[in-house]
Design an enzyme around this catalytic site. Structure first.
Site, PDB file in Angstrom:
ATOM      1  N   LEU A   6       0.860  -1.188   0.000  1.00  0.00           N
ATOM      2  CA  LEU A   6       0.000   0.000   0.000  1.00  0.00           C
ATOM      3  C   LEU A   6       0.894   1.235   0.000  1.00  0.00           C
ATOM      4  O   LEU A   6       1.799   1.361   0.832  1.00  0.00           O
ATOM      5  CB  LEU A   6      -0.941   0.012   1.209  1.00  0.00           C
ATOM      6  CG  LEU A   6      -1.959   1.158   1.193  1.00  0.00           C
ATOM      7  CD1 LEU A   6      -3.320   0.675   1.721  1.00  0.00           C
ATOM      8  CD2 LEU A   6      -1.496   2.357   2.014  1.00  0.00           C
ATOM      9  N   ILE A   7       0.625   2.138  -0.952  1.00  0.00           N
ATOM     10  CA  ILE A   7       1.434   3.358  -1.103  1.00  0.00           C
ATOM     11  C   ILE A   7       0.514   4.567  -0.967  1.00  0.00           C
ATOM     12  O   ILE A   7      -0.556   4.610  -1.592  1.00  0.00           O
ATOM     13  CB  ILE A   7       2.107   3.413  -2.496  1.00  0.00           C
ATOM     14  CG1 ILE A   7       2.826   2.097  -2.807  1.00  0.00           C
ATOM     15  CG2 ILE A   7       3.074   4.595  -2.591  1.00  0.00           C
ATOM     16  CD1 ILE A   7       3.283   1.980  -4.265  1.00  0.00           C
ATOM     17  N   GLY A   9      -0.242   8.691  -1.514  1.00  0.00           N
ATOM     18  CA  GLY A   9       0.174   9.830  -2.357  1.00  0.00           C
ATOM     19  C   GLY A   9       0.629   9.431  -3.749  1.00  0.00           C
ATOM     20  O   GLY A   9       1.717   9.802  -4.180  1.00  0.00           O
ATOM     21  N   SER A  11      -0.515  10.289  -6.779  1.00  0.00           N
ATOM     22  CA  SER A  11      -0.947  11.146  -7.900  1.00  0.00           C
ATOM     23  C   SER A  11       0.041  11.066  -9.053  1.00  0.00           C
ATOM     24  O   SER A  11       1.257  10.969  -8.835  1.00  0.00           O
ATOM     25  CB  SER A  11      -1.026  12.610  -7.456  1.00  0.00           C
ATOM     26  OG  SER A  11      -1.876  12.763  -6.370  1.00  0.00           O
ATOM     27  N   TYR A 143       8.845  22.076   7.408  1.00  0.00           N
ATOM     28  CA  TYR A 143       8.974  20.827   6.636  1.00  0.00           C
ATOM     29  C   TYR A 143      10.102  19.972   7.217  1.00  0.00           C
ATOM     30  O   TYR A 143       9.932  18.765   7.440  1.00  0.00           O
ATOM     31  CB  TYR A 143       9.253  21.177   5.174  1.00  0.00           C
ATOM     32  CG  TYR A 143       9.441  19.988   4.260  1.00  0.00           C
ATOM     33  CD1 TYR A 143       8.364  19.185   3.903  1.00  0.00           C
ATOM     34  CD2 TYR A 143      10.697  19.691   3.738  1.00  0.00           C
ATOM     35  CE1 TYR A 143       8.540  18.110   3.045  1.00  0.00           C
ATOM     36  CE2 TYR A 143      10.875  18.615   2.880  1.00  0.00           C
ATOM     37  CZ  TYR A 143       9.795  17.829   2.531  1.00  0.00           C
ATOM     38  OH  TYR A 143       9.968  16.756   1.688  1.00  0.00           O
TER      39      TYR A 143
HETATM   40  N1  LIG Z   1       9.984  16.288  -4.985  1.00  0.00           N
HETATM   41  C1  LIG Z   1      10.976  16.545  -4.142  1.00  0.00           C
HETATM   42  O1  LIG Z   1      11.859  17.373  -4.435  1.00  0.00           O
HETATM   43  C2  LIG Z   1      11.062  15.808  -2.812  1.00  0.00           C
HETATM   44  C3  LIG Z   1      12.282  15.863  -2.130  1.00  0.00           C
HETATM   45  C4  LIG Z   1      12.402  15.196  -0.921  1.00  0.00           C
HETATM   46  C5  LIG Z   1      11.330  14.486  -0.421  1.00  0.00           C
HETATM   47  N2  LIG Z   1      10.155  14.445  -1.106  1.00  0.00           N
HETATM   48  C6  LIG Z   1       9.052  13.701  -0.509  1.00  0.00           C
HETATM   49  O2  LIG Z   1       8.584  12.749  -1.421  1.00  0.00           O
HETATM   50  C7  LIG Z   1       7.214  12.454  -1.171  1.00  0.00           C
HETATM   51  C8  LIG Z   1       6.446  12.487  -2.463  1.00  0.00           C
HETATM   52  O3  LIG Z   1       6.490  13.791  -3.005  1.00  0.00           O
HETATM   53  P1  LIG Z   1       6.515  14.083  -4.570  1.00  0.00           P
HETATM   54  O4  LIG Z   1       7.816  14.680  -4.898  1.00  0.00           O
HETATM   55  O5  LIG Z   1       6.060  12.901  -5.359  1.00  0.00           O
HETATM   56  O6  LIG Z   1       5.452  15.284  -4.643  1.00  0.00           O
HETATM   57  P2  LIG Z   1       3.967  15.334  -5.217  1.00  0.00           P
HETATM   58  O7  LIG Z   1       3.969  15.011  -6.663  1.00  0.00           O
HETATM   59  O8  LIG Z   1       3.423  16.634  -4.762  1.00  0.00           O
HETATM   60  O9  LIG Z   1       3.258  14.124  -4.474  1.00  0.00           O
HETATM   61  C9  LIG Z   1       2.827  14.208  -3.145  1.00  0.00           C
HETATM   62  C10 LIG Z   1       1.691  13.245  -2.992  1.00  0.00           C
HETATM   63  O10 LIG Z   1       1.204  13.325  -1.637  1.00  0.00           O
HETATM   64  C11 LIG Z   1      -0.192  13.455  -1.721  1.00  0.00           C
HETATM   65  N3  LIG Z   1      -0.782  14.057  -0.545  1.00  0.00           N
HETATM   66  C12 LIG Z   1      -0.635  15.307  -0.041  1.00  0.00           C
HETATM   67  N4  LIG Z   1      -1.397  15.460   1.040  1.00  0.00           N
HETATM   68  C13 LIG Z   1      -2.043  14.283   1.224  1.00  0.00           C
HETATM   69  C14 LIG Z   1      -2.987  13.814   2.167  1.00  0.00           C
HETATM   70  N5  LIG Z   1      -3.451  14.597   3.150  1.00  0.00           N
HETATM   71  N6  LIG Z   1      -3.428  12.535   2.065  1.00  0.00           N
HETATM   72  C15 LIG Z   1      -2.983  11.730   1.069  1.00  0.00           C
HETATM   73  N7  LIG Z   1      -2.129  12.132   0.124  1.00  0.00           N
HETATM   74  C16 LIG Z   1      -1.663  13.395   0.217  1.00  0.00           C
HETATM   75  C17 LIG Z   1      -0.437  14.300  -2.955  1.00  0.00           C
HETATM   76  O11 LIG Z   1      -1.782  14.227  -3.338  1.00  0.00           O
HETATM   77  P3  LIG Z   1      -2.496  15.425  -4.162  1.00  0.00           P
HETATM   78  O12 LIG Z   1      -2.037  15.232  -5.569  1.00  0.00           O
HETATM   79  O13 LIG Z   1      -3.950  15.150  -3.969  1.00  0.00           O
HETATM   80  O14 LIG Z   1      -2.042  16.704  -3.565  1.00  0.00           O
HETATM   81  C18 LIG Z   1       0.511  13.595  -3.907  1.00  0.00           C
HETATM   82  O15 LIG Z   1      -0.063  12.408  -4.380  1.00  0.00           O
HETATM   83  C19 LIG Z   1       6.754  13.477  -0.122  1.00  0.00           C
HETATM   84  O16 LIG Z   1       6.718  12.874   1.149  1.00  0.00           O
HETATM   85  C20 LIG Z   1       7.839  14.536  -0.173  1.00  0.00           C
HETATM   86  O17 LIG Z   1       7.974  15.201   1.076  1.00  0.00           O
HETATM   87  C21 LIG Z   1      10.000  15.090  -2.297  1.00  0.00           C
END
Ligand SMILES: NC(=O)c1ccc[n+]([C@@H]2O[C@H](COP(=O)([O-])OP(=O)(O)OC[C@H]3O[C@@H](n4cnc5c(N)ncnc54)[C@H](OP(=O)(O)O)[C@@H]3O)[C@@H](O)[C@H]2O)c1
Length: 271
Positions: A6-7, A9, A11, A143
């Site tokens: 199960l994963i 987030g 999107s 954050y």
């Molecule tokens: N991208 C980076 O540079 C980066 C760097 C370090 C760590 N991370 C970490 O990697 C993880 C994934 O991020 P990403 O880069 O793939 O960004 P992203 O594309 O914005 O994906 C974040 C996901 O989390 C979901 N989400 C947010 N709030 C939620 C909630 N209340 N319940 C369920 N889902 C929720 C979003 O859903 P919605 O589409 O509905 O908003 C989206 O599916 C996060 O934990 C982030 O902190 C990212």
């Protein structure tokens, strides 16, 4: 029997989505969860994937998704977002908001899957942290605090549940090309408001580009690290991108003062 994953987030275009695609291709039974089913993109029709709605901030939503999924062998706590701005311009409610998704959310999921994993004496929990889970910088105080908290919970959990055959891993990406930046909630100077911190904000935005001159990593890269942690699991912490490795190595080799000085010089910060 294929393992169930199960994963949170998942999107389209994000790290969770890429992990769902890679794990499904390997034959896992993937429960790809999203807040809004319309954002699951091609996962809706993918083999080995069931899309479920799950908002990590809502206990009823977590309970409903876990009930639909049944026994979970692997949990990937990936959902997250960032509240971005200077600490003086934040409120306690901003801090709570940040922790609701990035800390309380994953904790809800962990509490939901642990009893089953413990009874089956088998399970893997992967928590997606960040380079900010070990190194805080200007403007990302809330954050970073949330990811440090997630790392602390993960570290304690590892000690407590390893005994029951459950592994816990942390994934630490640096910059990744997803909607993460666009999804940030901006506060104060970061939101373009008149602010004492406007100059620091513009210096730090430019610094981010200097740290990643070739652009951010692709989500596939981080997804592959998640798969490696699930399948091999020979480490607790997995730095997941080159910039994260670079920052961790520099941080480890230096005192606090040396690190700050080197960062200021490298990134041209005068604030
Ligand atoms: N991208 C980076 O540079 C980066 C760097 C370090 C760590 N991370 C970490 O990697 C993880 C994934 O991020 P990403 O880069 O793939 O960004 P992203 O594309 O914005 O994906 C974040 C996901 O989390 C979901 N989400 C947010 N709030 C939620 C909630 N209340 N319940 C369920 N889902 C929720 C979003 O859903 P919605 O589409 O509905 O908003 C989206 O599916 C996060 O934990 C982030 O902190 C990212």
């Amino acid at each position: 029997m294929p393992k169930s994953v199960l994963i949170t987030g998942c999107s389209s275009g994000g790290i969770g989505h890429a992990a769902a695609v890679q794990l499904a291709a390997k034959g896992y039974n993937v429960f790809a969860t999203v807040r809004n089913a319309a954002k699951a993109g091609d996962l809706a029709a993918a083999d080995n994937v069931t899309v479920l709605e799950l908002d990590v901030r809502e206990q009823t939503s977590v309970d409903a998704a876990l009930a639909q999924a049944g026994d979970i062998d692997v949990l990937v706590n990936n959902a997250g977002f960032e509240v971005w701005g200077a600490l003086e311009e934040m409120t306690v409610d901003d801090l709570k908001d940040q922790f609701e998704t990035n800390v309380y959310g994953p904790f809800r999921l962990v509490l939901g899957v642990l009893p089953g994993m413990r009874k089956r004496e088998n399970g893997v929990i992967v928590n997606v942290s960040s380079v900010a889970g070990r190194v805080a910088g200007p403007l990302n105080g809330l954050y970073a605090a949330s990811k440090w908290a997630l790392e602390a919970l993960s570290e304690t959990l590892k000690y407590e549940v390893g005994h029951f055959g459950i592994r816990v891993h942390i994934i630490e990406p640096g910059g990744v090309e997803t909607a993460f930046g666009a999804n940030r909630r901006l506060v104060g100077a970061a939101a373009g408001e008149e602010s004492l911190y406007a100059e620091m904000f513009s210096q730090w935005e430019a610094a981010g580009q200097r740290l990643n001159p070739d652009g951010a990593a692709q989500p596939d890269v981080v997804a592959a690290v998640i798969v490696d942690a699930i399948e091999n699991g020979d480490k607790f912490r997995y730095p997941a991108t080159q910039d994260a490795e670079f920052v961790f190595n520099a941080r480890k080799a230096m005192t606090d003062e040396q690190f700050e000085q080197a960062m200021r010089q490298q990134l041209g910060l005068t604030w």
